[in-house]
Design an enzyme around this catalytic site. Structure first.
Site, PDB file in Angstrom:
ATOM      1  CD  GLU A 121     -22.606 -36.344  14.220  1.00 28.05           C
ATOM      2  OE1 GLU A 121     -22.356 -37.506  14.835  1.00 28.05           O
ATOM      3  OE2 GLU A 121     -22.514 -36.192  13.090  1.00 28.05           O
ATOM      4  CE  LYS A 165     -29.000 -41.869  15.414  1.00 33.60           C
ATOM      5  NZ  LYS A 165     -29.148 -42.666  14.104  1.00 33.60           N
ATOM      6  CG  ASN A 193     -27.897 -46.658  15.212  1.00 30.90           C
ATOM      7  OD1 ASN A 193     -26.643 -46.957  15.350  1.00 30.90           O
ATOM      8  ND2 ASN A 193     -28.330 -45.756  14.118  1.00 30.90           N
ATOM      9  CG  HIS A 212     -24.763 -41.327  17.253  1.00 31.96           C
ATOM     10  ND1 HIS A 212     -24.923 -42.622  16.765  1.00 31.96           N
ATOM     11  CD2 HIS A 212     -24.715 -40.525  16.189  1.00 31.96           C
ATOM     12  CE1 HIS A 212     -25.536 -42.490  15.344  1.00 31.96           C
ATOM     13  NE2 HIS A 212     -25.396 -41.032  15.200  1.00 31.96           N
ATOM     14  CG  HIS A 256     -25.975 -36.647  10.609  1.00 32.30           C
ATOM     15  ND1 HIS A 256     -27.521 -36.474  10.103  1.00 32.30           N
ATOM     16  CD2 HIS A 256     -26.035 -38.097  10.518  1.00 32.30           C
ATOM     17  CE1 HIS A 256     -28.330 -37.444   9.683  1.00 32.30           C
ATOM     18  NE2 HIS A 256     -27.169 -38.478   9.834  1.00 32.30           N
ATOM     19  CB  SER A 270     -22.874 -40.770  13.483  1.00 32.29           C
ATOM     20  OG  SER A 270     -22.173 -40.167  12.229  1.00 32.29           O
ATOM     21  CG  ASP A 301     -26.965 -34.416  16.168  1.00 35.02           C
ATOM     22  OD1 ASP A 301     -27.107 -35.344  16.957  1.00 35.02           O
ATOM     23  OD2 ASP A 301     -27.285 -34.234  15.027  1.00 35.02           O
TER      24      ASP A 301
HETATM   25  C1  PLP Z   1     -25.874 -37.409  14.142  1.00 35.91           C
HETATM   26  C2  PLP Z   1     -27.099 -37.607  13.793  1.00 35.91           C
HETATM   27  N1  PLP Z   1     -27.971 -36.416  13.648  1.00 35.91           N
HETATM   28  C3  PLP Z   1     -29.190 -36.572  13.132  1.00 35.91           C
HETATM   29  C4  PLP Z   1     -29.533 -37.749  12.730  1.00 35.91           C
HETATM   30  C5  PLP Z   1     -30.935 -38.008  12.529  1.00 35.91           C
HETATM   31  O1  PLP Z   1     -31.896 -38.465  13.169  1.00 35.91           O
HETATM   32  P1  PLP Z   1     -33.272 -39.390  12.737  1.00 35.91           P
HETATM   33  O2  PLP Z   1     -32.749 -40.748  12.294  1.00 35.91           O
HETATM   34  O3  PLP Z   1     -34.283 -39.228  13.910  1.00 35.91           O
HETATM   35  O4  PLP Z   1     -33.678 -38.574  11.631  1.00 35.91           O
HETATM   36  C6  PLP Z   1     -28.975 -39.009  12.901  1.00 35.91           C
HETATM   37  C7  PLP Z   1     -29.282 -40.345  12.593  1.00 35.91           C
HETATM   38  O5  PLP Z   1     -29.016 -41.034  11.472  1.00 35.91           O
HETATM   39  C8  PLP Z   1     -27.398 -38.863  13.170  1.00 35.91           C
HETATM   40  O6  PLP Z   1     -26.356 -39.822  13.365  1.00 35.91           O
END
Ligand code: PLP
Length: 387
Positions: free
Chosen positions: A181, A240, A52, A213, A139, A185, A210
């Site tokens: 999102e 990421k 990522n 990505h 997510h 993802s 969120d």
């Molecule tokens: C859409 C999404 N939100 C939140 C997270 C969590 O972020 P972190 O890896 O900083 O805990 C991720 C990561 O895997 C993600 O893909």
């Protein structure tokens, strides 16, 4: 025997080809010119197409230097929670940098995106007067945050604006939050941000995006969704494209004060490393200035689309994530192994991370791949999947 279910659950994972294991990366970014994302596993070197590190900034000399400067100035550890003595000047500068970047009044830092999402939904979902409306593909941390709150939770089919409109119209909740999102993802496609924003206004709802990505990758200067719409609250991880670790929530003044007072994940957790915060400021400076990194992702993604056999089921996107749908778990694992034999690291993503029957290779195109990497990847995928 106590906790008997553990063995049963593990055996079930095995039988469904869903058993998960870690691999240990012995060395990464070993190419000092940063023109290829190489990793070494069990003594063998691979081109990494599962990372990522979308902008290829991990191990960037300027960020490493800022990290060292941060260690010298503030130490590596926050040494306390934010509300005790954990909040350092480095955190303040990082918050201000993010606010200016995304044009938001306030920002708060968290140790991970997972905990930022948990914090947000739990803090807003104090009782059933709140309702959360989440895209089905949101997510795990958004879902866990929402379902562990006291709010009413509704999920709409992926990017189905019509269904969301119906759910909003039926709701008599005083406090509605639409959550999605920015870039999804596992598919790499984008939320219909303008439609979400219009619906939020029409139904007096808040909009939460969120941008895990999309930050760094999408929009002018890499601001993610904030390049296109005004959200009420934005979140992104640093882990990421930003290539450090931790996360932020950006919001207005009142929400900021509310989170400081009531977000348990913020209050009862050690502040993120101030040295890491200092390094993150440098990373954001590079992201804003270096448009070529975003252009390269588009250019290389176009090249992959052009070179792949048309029979391959590629979900083309404007992000770094280009998913190739395989179907069954076993087949996805087999293709992943064949690609490893050819020197490409491409993890198979299987249920429950993705829907049953949609196991896939999640190809991530990063700014430090080169055209030759993409050509060789496409040649090998064509041999394995369409040969
Ligand atoms: C859409 C999404 N939100 C939140 C997270 C969590 O972020 P972190 O890896 O900083 O805990 C991720 C990561 O895997 C993600 O893909």
């Amino acid at each position: 025997m106590a906790f008997d279910f553990i063995n049963d659950k593990l055996a079930q994972q095995q039988s469904q080809s869903r058993y998960r294991q870690r691999v240990c990366i012995q060395q990464s970014n070993i190419d000092s010119t940063h023109t290829e994302p190489l990793i070494i596993i069990d003594g063998k070197s691979y081109i990494n197409f599962s990372s990522n590190d979308y902008l290829g900034l991990n191990n960037h000399a300027d960020i490493n230097k800022a990290m060292q400067e941060g260690v010298d100035k503030f130490g590596l550890s926050g040494s306390s929670s934010n509300l005790v003595t954990g909040f350092h000047y480095a955190h303040q500068v990082l918050e201000e940098t993010i606010c200016q970047w995304l044009n938001k009044p306030k920002c708060l830092l968290f140790s991970s995106g997972f905990s930022a999402n948990m914090a947000l939904f739990q803090a807003l979902g104090q009782n059933s007067a709140s309702s959360f409306f989440l895209d089905k593909l949101s997510h795990a941390s958004m879902l866990d945050g929402a379902f562990s709150s006291k709010a009413i939770v509704k999920r709409f089919a992926h990017n189905d604006i019509k269904q969301l409109a119906t759910l909003l119209a039926k709701s008599d909740s005083a406090n509605k939050l639409i959550a999605s999102e920015g870039v999804f993802s596992m598919d790499g496609d984008q939320a219909k941000l303008l439609d979400l924003s219009t619906l939020a206004q029409a139904h007096d709802a808040w909009l939460y995006v969120d941008d895990a990505h999309s930050i760094g990758v999408i929009g002018e200067q890499g601001q993610g969704s904030s390049s296109f719409i005004e959200t009420d609250i934005s979140m992104a991880t640093f882990g990421k494209a930003i290539a450090t670790s931790g996360a932020f929530l950006a919001c207005d003044n009142t929400m900021h004060d509310y989170l400081i007072n009531f977000a348990r994940h913020y209050i009862y957790s050690t502040a993120i490393s101030p040295a890491l915060a200092w390094a993150t400021v440098k990373s954001i400076e590079l992201i804003k200035a270096q448009q070529w990194r975003r252009d390269k992702i588009i250019e290389l993604s176009d090249l992959l689309t052009h070179l792949l056999d048309p029979s391959i089921n590629l979900i083309r996107s404007q992000s770094s994530i280009q998913a190739i749908i395989i179907g069954e778990e076993k087949q996805a694992l087999k293709v992943s192994e064949q690609m490893k034999d050819a020197g490409f690291w491409l993890s198979a993503i299987r249920p429950p991370t993705v829907a049953v029957g949609s196991s896939r290779l999640r190809v991530t195109i990063c700014s430090n791949h080169n055209a030759n990497n993409i050509k060789e990847l496409a040649d090998n995928l064509n041999k394995v999947l369409a040969g």
